[in-house]
Design a protein around this motif. Structure first.
Motif, mmCIF file in Angstrom:
data_model
loop_
_atom_site.group_PDB
_atom_site.id
_atom_site.type_symbol
_atom_site.label_atom_id
_atom_site.label_comp_id
_atom_site.label_asym_id
_atom_site.label_seq_id
_atom_site.Cartn_x
_atom_site.Cartn_y
_atom_site.Cartn_z
ATOM 1 N N GLY A 1 0.903 -1.114 0.156
ATOM 2 C CA GLY A 1 0.037 -0.170 -0.037
ATOM 3 C C GLY A 1 0.859 1.170 -0.065
ATOM 4 N N LYS B 1 -5.101 1.144 8.075
ATOM 5 C CA LYS B 1 -6.398 0.730 7.509
ATOM 6 C C LYS B 1 -6.344 1.313 6.088
ATOM 7 C CE LYS B 1 -11.649 0.796 7.576
ATOM 8 N NZ LYS B 1 -12.614 0.991 8.414
ATOM 9 N N SER C 1 -3.828 -0.853 3.935
ATOM 10 C CA SER C 1 -4.244 -2.050 3.732
ATOM 11 C C SER C 1 -5.133 -2.007 2.476
ATOM 12 C CB SER C 1 -4.879 -2.514 4.879
ATOM 13 O OG SER C 1 -5.287 -3.989 4.772
ATOM 14 N N ALA C 2 -6.121 -1.146 2.654
ATOM 15 C CA ALA C 2 -7.085 -1.094 1.492
ATOM 16 C C ALA C 2 -6.285 -0.701 0.182
ATOM 17 C CB ALA C 2 -7.993 0.312 1.985
ATOM 18 N N SER D 1 -4.581 -3.985 -1.388
ATOM 19 C CA SER D 1 -5.276 -4.679 -1.965
ATOM 20 C C SER D 1 -5.784 -4.336 -3.472
ATOM 21 C CB SER D 1 -6.612 -5.159 -1.124
ATOM 22 O OG SER D 1 -7.439 -4.045 -0.867
ATOM 23 N N TRP E 1 -9.035 4.283 -7.305
ATOM 24 C CA TRP E 1 -9.504 3.449 -6.109
ATOM 25 C C TRP E 1 -11.015 3.669 -6.068
ATOM 26 C CZ3 TRP E 1 -12.380 4.250 -1.535
ATOM 27 C CH2 TRP E 1 -12.173 3.150 -0.619
ATOM 28 N N ARG F 1 -13.806 0.588 -6.593
ATOM 29 C CA ARG F 1 -15.067 0.615 -5.645
ATOM 30 C C ARG F 1 -16.422 0.455 -6.401
ATOM 31 N NH1 ARG F 1 -13.837 -2.261 -1.910
ATOM 32 N NH2 ARG F 1 -15.675 -1.662 -0.737
#
Length: 372
Positions: free
Chosen positions: A10, A298, A301-302, A305, A352, A356
């Motif tokens: 990340g 957090k 980490s997002a 991925s 990103w 999503r």
């Protein structure tokens, strides 16, 4: 370690975008200066200023990113293949499909965008660009990654049984590549440019395994020696941090000095002794320290991925954002570090958000084909 590597990837995708954003900052600083100052261009008044030094330092600090991706990839290959038998080619095929389908889709999208702007190539040139990852310069990484997956069934048993020797051999190859760069530097500085070194460098472009094998092998060996690695990292973490902190300014100074006296721009690369030392020590130092603010962890980490999707889209978003800034709010370019951070935030955030939205839409079945 797996969670820490996810955080590292990340952080690495943010670093990649920041490094590529710097190329647009240089345009804003030297070639678009007349949009916010009453000067003619190119204008090099900013060279040597605090803003200039801040941008080149941040750009160099981000050079660990691709090595970090490759280290994490090697580790996950070792983790996925924990058995004692030969590595299954089916795993390789699945990874290649996950990489190449999104790569081909977005390369074609980029070619169509070029066509709309009047930039066209002969059919064979399109094929060549696809084969070597030149739809945009950053796509060389996909070709490197595919090559590493193809040779991984050969490397896995060596990493498992003879990890130290494999790592030493890969380090020797990296040092040989670095030696080529210094050979070229010496030839340019003495005025005796060598066709031999130019030919060898042509055979080892950014897409070549020789440049990047060491970092992938490092991840493979680490994956098969996780216990000893953790112990070693804890024992030497402060030393690793000190090496990273001290080698960064040396790497900045070295490549800036080379640029000033030869006009060869190695400022964003790692293929000097100081640059490689910083990249390796920064990766190991990050892995050796535990703990991070929960919000930051957090977010990383997002991003970790979603790295491949961001990587595929970020160069296009950077260009659109930079050109829009130049046209509509050029005053931002008067603050180069702010301009770089703005570009990076948009070039990470927009891909990103797109990913999503696709996941939450009826098109979610196509997500893996679009973004890996």
């Amino acid at each position: 370690m797996i969670k820490r590597l996810l955080l590292l990837t990340g952080l690495a995708i943010v670093a990649v975008v920041l490094a590529h954003a710097a190329q647009w900052v240089w345009l804003g600083m030297f070639w678009w200066t007349d949009r916010y100052l009453p000067v003619s261009v190119p204008n090099y008044d900013a060279v040597g200023t605090l803003s200039y030094l801040a941008v080149i330092t941040l750009q160099k600090a981000c050079c660990f990113a691709v090595p970090a991706f490759l280290f994490a990839t090697g580790f996950f290959v070792a983790y996925a293949h924990r058995g004692k038998g030969p590595m299954a080619w089916k795993l390789v095929g699945n990874r290649l499909k996950a990489l190449l389908i999104p790569y081909l889709i977005w390369s074609i999208v980029i070619f169509l965008g070029d066509y709309a702007q009047g930039r066209t190539y002969p059919p064979l040139e399109y094929a060549r660009r696809l084969l070597v990852g030149e739809a945009v310069p950053a796509y060389y990484y996909v070709i490197v990654l595919c090559q590493l997956y193809i040779v991984s069934p050969l490397l896995v048993p060596l990493a498992r049984r003879h990890g130290r020797w494999l790592l030493l051999a890969a380090a020797a190859i990296l040092l040989a590549v670095i030696g080529l760069f210094y050979w070229k530097l010496g030839a340019v500085m003495t005025g005796r440019e060598s066709t031999t070194v130019e030919a060898i460098l042509t055979l080892t472009p950014n897409q070549s395994l020789a440049r990047w094998l060491f970092f992938f092998v490092g991840g493979l060996v680490a994956g098969y020696n996780l216990g000893p690695l953790k112990t070693w990292l804890v024992r030497h973490r402060w030393l690793l941090l000190a090496v990273a902190v001290l080698s960064l300014p040396l790497a900045v100074w070295e490549t800036e000095w080379i640029f000033r006296i030869t006009d060869m721009d190695w400022r964003a690369g790692i293929f000097t002794l100081t640059g490689s030392l910083f990249a390796v020590s920064a990766i190991l130092a990050f892995l050796s320290f535990e703990g991070m603010p929960p919000t930051c962890a957090k977010a990383l980490s997002a991003l970790g991925s979603a790295t491949f999707g961001i990587y595929l889209l970020h160069t296009t978003v950077l260009e659109v954002t930079a050109r829009a800034t130049q046209r509509y709010i050029p005053q931002v370019m008067a603050y180069p570090l702010l301009f770089q951070l703005l570009l990076a935030a948009v070039a990470v955030g927009v891909p990103w958000v797109i990913m999503r939205l696709v996941l939450k839409s009826p098109a979610r079945r196509w997500h893996r084909y679009l973004f890996g």
